[in-house]
Design a protein around this motif. Sequence first.
Motif, PDB file in Angstrom:
ATOM      1  N   MET A 192       0.826  -1.200   0.000  1.00  0.00           N
ATOM      2  CA  MET A 192       0.000   0.000   0.000  1.00  0.00           C
ATOM      3  C   MET A 192       0.864   1.255   0.000  1.00  0.00           C
ATOM      4  O   MET A 192       1.959   1.274   0.581  1.00  0.00           O
ATOM      5  N   VAL A 193       0.357   2.309  -0.628  1.00  0.00           N
ATOM      6  CA  VAL A 193       1.008   3.617  -0.612  1.00  0.00           C
ATOM      7  C   VAL A 193       0.017   4.614  -0.015  1.00  0.00           C
ATOM      8  O   VAL A 193      -1.102   4.773  -0.516  1.00  0.00           O
ATOM      9  N   VAL A 194       0.436   5.257   1.073  1.00  0.00           N
ATOM     10  CA  VAL A 194      -0.410   6.220   1.778  1.00  0.00           C
ATOM     11  C   VAL A 194       0.147   7.613   1.549  1.00  0.00           C
ATOM     12  O   VAL A 194       1.298   7.899   1.916  1.00  0.00           O
ATOM     13  N   VAL A 195      -0.647   8.483   0.936  1.00  0.00           N
ATOM     14  CA  VAL A 195      -0.248   9.877   0.749  1.00  0.00           C
ATOM     15  C   VAL A 195      -1.016  10.711   1.772  1.00  0.00           C
ATOM     16  O   VAL A 195      -2.234  10.866   1.682  1.00  0.00           O
ATOM     17  N   ASP A 196      -0.292  11.216   2.746  1.00  0.00           N
ATOM     18  CA  ASP A 196      -0.870  12.014   3.830  1.00  0.00           C
ATOM     19  C   ASP A 196      -0.985  13.460   3.364  1.00  0.00           C
ATOM     20  O   ASP A 196       0.020  14.148   3.223  1.00  0.00           O
ATOM     21  N   GLU A 197      -2.221  13.913   3.134  1.00  0.00           N
ATOM     22  CA  GLU A 197      -2.471  15.271   2.642  1.00  0.00           C
ATOM     23  C   GLU A 197      -3.182  16.117   3.695  1.00  0.00           C
ATOM     24  O   GLU A 197      -4.138  16.842   3.394  1.00  0.00           O
ATOM     25  N   ALA A 198      -2.711  16.069   4.925  1.00  0.00           N
ATOM     26  CA  ALA A 198      -3.358  16.811   6.004  1.00  0.00           C
ATOM     27  C   ALA A 198      -3.427  18.311   5.717  1.00  0.00           C
ATOM     28  O   ALA A 198      -4.342  18.996   6.185  1.00  0.00           O
ATOM     29  N   TYR A 199      -2.464  18.821   4.951  1.00  0.00           N
ATOM     30  CA  TYR A 199      -2.386  20.262   4.695  1.00  0.00           C
ATOM     31  C   TYR A 199      -2.715  20.600   3.236  1.00  0.00           C
ATOM     32  O   TYR A 199      -2.336  21.670   2.745  1.00  0.00           O
ATOM     33  N   ALA A 200      -3.432  19.725   2.567  1.00  0.00           N
ATOM     34  CA  ALA A 200      -3.639  19.878   1.127  1.00  0.00           C
ATOM     35  C   ALA A 200      -4.312  21.188   0.745  1.00  0.00           C
ATOM     36  O   ALA A 200      -3.995  21.776  -0.297  1.00  0.00           O
ATOM     37  N   GLU A 201      -5.236  21.667   1.562  1.00  0.00           N
ATOM     38  CA  GLU A 201      -5.970  22.875   1.191  1.00  0.00           C
ATOM     39  C   GLU A 201      -5.075  24.107   1.140  1.00  0.00           C
ATOM     40  O   GLU A 201      -5.443  25.116   0.526  1.00  0.00           O
ATOM     41  N   PHE A 202      -3.900  24.048   1.760  1.00  0.00           N
ATOM     42  CA  PHE A 202      -3.000  25.198   1.786  1.00  0.00           C
ATOM     43  C   PHE A 202      -1.996  25.201   0.636  1.00  0.00           C
ATOM     44  O   PHE A 202      -1.208  26.142   0.510  1.00  0.00           O
ATOM     45  N   ARG A 203      -1.986  24.164  -0.191  1.00  0.00           N
ATOM     46  CA  ARG A 203      -0.950  24.086  -1.217  1.00  0.00           C
ATOM     47  C   ARG A 203      -1.110  25.228  -2.223  1.00  0.00           C
ATOM     48  O   ARG A 203      -2.215  25.727  -2.455  1.00  0.00           O
ATOM     49  N   ARG A 204       0.019  25.620  -2.789  1.00  0.00           N
ATOM     50  CA  ARG A 204       0.020  26.732  -3.727  1.00  0.00           C
ATOM     51  C   ARG A 204      -0.673  26.343  -5.033  1.00  0.00           C
ATOM     52  O   ARG A 204      -0.773  25.164  -5.369  1.00  0.00           O
ATOM     53  N   GLY A 205      -1.140  27.342  -5.753  1.00  0.00           N
ATOM     54  CA  GLY A 205      -1.835  27.093  -7.000  1.00  0.00           C
ATOM     55  C   GLY A 205      -1.000  26.278  -7.964  1.00  0.00           C
ATOM     56  O   GLY A 205       0.204  26.509  -8.102  1.00  0.00           O
ATOM     57  N   GLY A 206      -1.634  25.312  -8.621  1.00  0.00           N
ATOM     58  CA  GLY A 206      -0.935  24.467  -9.576  1.00  0.00           C
ATOM     59  C   GLY A 206      -0.309  23.239  -8.973  1.00  0.00           C
ATOM     60  O   GLY A 206       0.260  22.413  -9.703  1.00  0.00           O
ATOM     61  N   THR A 207      -0.388  23.090  -7.645  1.00  0.00           N
ATOM     62  CA  THR A 207       0.145  21.893  -6.982  1.00  0.00           C
ATOM     63  C   THR A 207      -0.961  20.861  -6.896  1.00  0.00           C
ATOM     64  O   THR A 207      -1.934  21.055  -6.163  1.00  0.00           O
ATOM     65  N   PRO A 208      -0.868  19.760  -7.639  1.00  0.00           N
ATOM     66  CA  PRO A 208      -1.986  18.808  -7.712  1.00  0.00           C
ATOM     67  C   PRO A 208      -2.074  17.917  -6.483  1.00  0.00           C
ATOM     68  O   PRO A 208      -1.100  17.734  -5.741  1.00  0.00           O
ATOM     69  N   SER A 209      -3.250  17.341  -6.283  1.00  0.00           N
ATOM     70  CA  SER A 209      -3.476  16.385  -5.208  1.00  0.00           C
ATOM     71  C   SER A 209      -3.305  14.965  -5.725  1.00  0.00           C
ATOM     72  O   SER A 209      -3.572  14.667  -6.897  1.00  0.00           O
ATOM     73  N   ALA A 210      -2.888  14.070  -4.847  1.00  0.00           N
ATOM     74  CA  ALA A 210      -2.786  12.655  -5.211  1.00  0.00           C
ATOM     75  C   ALA A 210      -4.150  12.037  -5.466  1.00  0.00           C
ATOM     76  O   ALA A 210      -4.231  10.914  -5.990  1.00  0.00           O
ATOM     77  N   LEU A 211      -5.212  12.752  -5.143  1.00  0.00           N
ATOM     78  CA  LEU A 211      -6.556  12.263  -5.483  1.00  0.00           C
ATOM     79  C   LEU A 211      -6.679  11.998  -6.977  1.00  0.00           C
ATOM     80  O   LEU A 211      -7.436  11.112  -7.397  1.00  0.00           O
ATOM     81  N   ASN A 212      -5.927  12.753  -7.771  1.00  0.00           N
ATOM     82  CA  ASN A 212      -5.981  12.576  -9.227  1.00  0.00           C
ATOM     83  C   ASN A 212      -5.500  11.197  -9.663  1.00  0.00           C
ATOM     84  O   ASN A 212      -5.820  10.747 -10.764  1.00  0.00           O
ATOM     85  N   LEU A 213      -4.709  10.525  -8.812  1.00  0.00           N
ATOM     86  CA  LEU A 213      -4.121   9.242  -9.184  1.00  0.00           C
ATOM     87  C   LEU A 213      -4.953   8.048  -8.729  1.00  0.00           C
ATOM     88  O   LEU A 213      -4.589   6.902  -9.024  1.00  0.00           O
TER      89      LEU A 213
END
Length: 362
Positions: A192-213
Amino acid sequence: MTSLADLPLRDDLRGREPYGAPQLDVPYALNTNENPYPPSPALVAALGKAVEDVAASLNRYPDRDATLLRADLADFLNADTPGAGRTGRDVWAANGSNEILQQILQAFGGPGRTALGFEPSYSMHPIITEVSGTAWVDAHRDEDFGLDPAAAVAAIERHEPGIVFLTSPNNPTGTALDLATIEAVLDAAPGMVVVDEAYAEFRRGGTPSALNLLPGRPRLIVTRTMSKAFAMAGTRLGYLAADPAVIDALMLVRLPYHLSAVTQAVARTALAHRAELLGTVDALRSERDALVAWLRGLGLTVADSDANFVLFGSFSDRRAVWEGLLERGVLIREVGPPGWLRVSVGTPEEMAAFRTALKEVL
């Protein structure tokens, strides 16, 4: 008096210290990466009404599977990746993202299995891993706190971990990962691969989320929390998105009725008012970027941040700097590589107090 030494404690727990950032009564608490903006009076009233509505049925167990809450979370995540079409079957929720991580390790880790991460990173990853009886391997980040795909793949091939932890944006450095790096890890990882995105809402514009994968990748888990951008740290609500088969696996290890009716009601109310709660994110991003520029203007080294905190250094005696700030009523976090400190992004008033105190200390 009885001490731990007198109890039949597990041998692997002896000598450990409980996790916890200092909880001190100070004018400016900038050490736990909370959103500094409290709910509005209108939202407080809505939260109170939601709790009142469930209070009359607290003699009954809550919805064991948190069906309505998971559907609401799926709707929220669909806005992050339009067209994904997620439903509640693709989402799971628990008491904070730490319980989510614990359930993942209970289901996919354990004795004889290994979890791998790239430190410096979230300190609870190795703690929860080892407490679950899983072996922890630190594969290390680059000197600039990034992650070289080739080096990450080599570490995975060497250790063959059952779980790989990626953190994006990373805590305590604020560093985000590009999707190509995550894809390289996914292709190499046997488990399994776990991508911890606890701070995802703060990422700068153009920085994609692993949700896309996520589509077509049943071994990928993306974890989130309502403790940070949502300003709901006291609610203790973490969640994940994954293939429904992953949720089926987690149901095998979750405790019965693990999410209280009150937690579910408060979290759903917060999601319904997300425009207000997330309305402070842009202001916090601007404060963060201004803080990075200001710290660099002092001649300090600062890690690029896509989160609501900034890691800066380096100091020959970071403890002295930390204590100097504390003496002036400003509490930040002594964490990360030796010589570095981390400060959470607060309100303009809090940031002004931090700047004044740091200049005096330096």
